[in-house]
Design an enzyme around this catalytic site. Structure first.
Site, PDB file in Angstrom:
ATOM      1  N   HIS A 184     -84.751  74.966  29.291  1.00  0.00           N
ATOM      2  CA  HIS A 184     -83.343  75.404  29.306  1.00  0.00           C
ATOM      3  C   HIS A 184     -82.699  75.180  27.944  1.00  0.00           C
ATOM      4  O   HIS A 184     -82.075  76.088  27.377  1.00  0.00           O
ATOM      5  CB  HIS A 184     -82.600  74.624  30.397  1.00  0.00           C
ATOM      6  N   GLU A 185     -82.855  73.968  27.411  1.00  0.00           N
ATOM      7  CA  GLU A 185     -82.223  73.661  26.133  1.00  0.00           C
ATOM      8  C   GLU A 185     -82.894  74.387  24.980  1.00  0.00           C
ATOM      9  O   GLU A 185     -82.224  74.847  24.049  1.00  0.00           O
ATOM     10  CB  GLU A 185     -82.235  72.145  25.891  1.00  0.00           C
TER      11      GLU A 185
ATOM     12  N   HIS B  72     -81.545  77.816  24.658  1.00  0.00           N
ATOM     13  CA  HIS B  72     -80.290  77.884  23.894  1.00  0.00           C
ATOM     14  C   HIS B  72     -80.589  77.959  22.398  1.00  0.00           C
ATOM     15  O   HIS B  72     -80.032  78.795  21.679  1.00  0.00           O
ATOM     16  CB  HIS B  72     -79.434  76.638  24.169  1.00  0.00           C
TER      17      HIS B  72
END
Length: 215
Positions: free
Chosen positions: A23-24, A27
């Protein structure tokens, strides 16, 4: 929202050390593709979970099924492909989209396990693991789309709001955050809306995977 089953917590821990870094990293990857290499320079374009995990967000994920990691550093002034506001929104959207893709992958694995000639106990165990991972990923995607700082939804919402509204939110950000955390920790008011959206996405993914898996 809270489920203290040891097995569920164990699977959520697996999600914590796999999905949260993805998820990170998503980004950072999104920002990197738009011209901002801040995350790359900070060493955040990695799947090493210890570069990403936030203590409180991790505890919340383990015991409530939703949570967050440390925000990836983004400098919108480096965006070269889009304007700053659009870049922030697209970078924020990359995180929840990675969760939905992980939910799709784990649903495919869940269905694949059901088709394999494995011992019944092994099929049951693996199917449970993949299904909990699928649902947890969907919960994370929907939760992170809630438009409250520090969640991704706040940055996506900012793309659509006028400057006056953004200034008001900035001025009241701390109060909004405290109220939001009180609602999460001490009420179940958000359970219904989150479950409704999660079930909708889950149903879509189930029908989509059935097109090429037959189940």
């Amino acid at each position: 929202m809270f489920n203290l089953s040891p097995t569920t917590i164990l699977v959520r821990a697996l999600v914590l050390f796999t999905t949260m870094p993805i998820h990170e990293c998503a980004h950072g990857w999104g920002a990197d593709k738009l011209g901002d290499h801040t995350a790359r320079q900070a060493g955040r374009l990695t799947l090493n979970p210890f570069h990403h995990l936030d203590l409180f967000g991790s505890i919340l994920l383990l015991f409530a099924g939703v949570g967050w990691a440390k925000p990836v550093p983004v400098n919108p002034y480096y965006f070269t492909k889009v304007d700053r506001r659009a870049g922030i929104a697209l970078t924020a959207l990359a995180g929840p989209m990675s969760n939905i893709l992980m939910a799709l992958l784990t649903m495919i694995l869940y269905k694949a396990v059901l088709l394999l000639p494995l011992p019944t106990f092994l099929v049951s165990f693996l199917a449970m693991v993949f299904m909990v991972m699928c649902v947890t990923n969907l919960n994370l995607a929907v939760f992170n789309l809630i438009p409250v700082h520090p969640l991704d939804g706040s940055r996506i919402l900012a793309f659509f709001l006028p400057d006056k509204a953004l200034r008001w939110i900035d001025e009241h950000e701390q109060i909004i955050y405290i109220v939001f955390m009180m609602l999460i920790l001490f009420t179940n008011i958000l359970d219904g809306p989150i479950s409704f959206v999660v079930n909708g996405i889950y149903g879509f993914l189930w029908k989509f995977t059935a097109l090429f898996m037959g189940i």
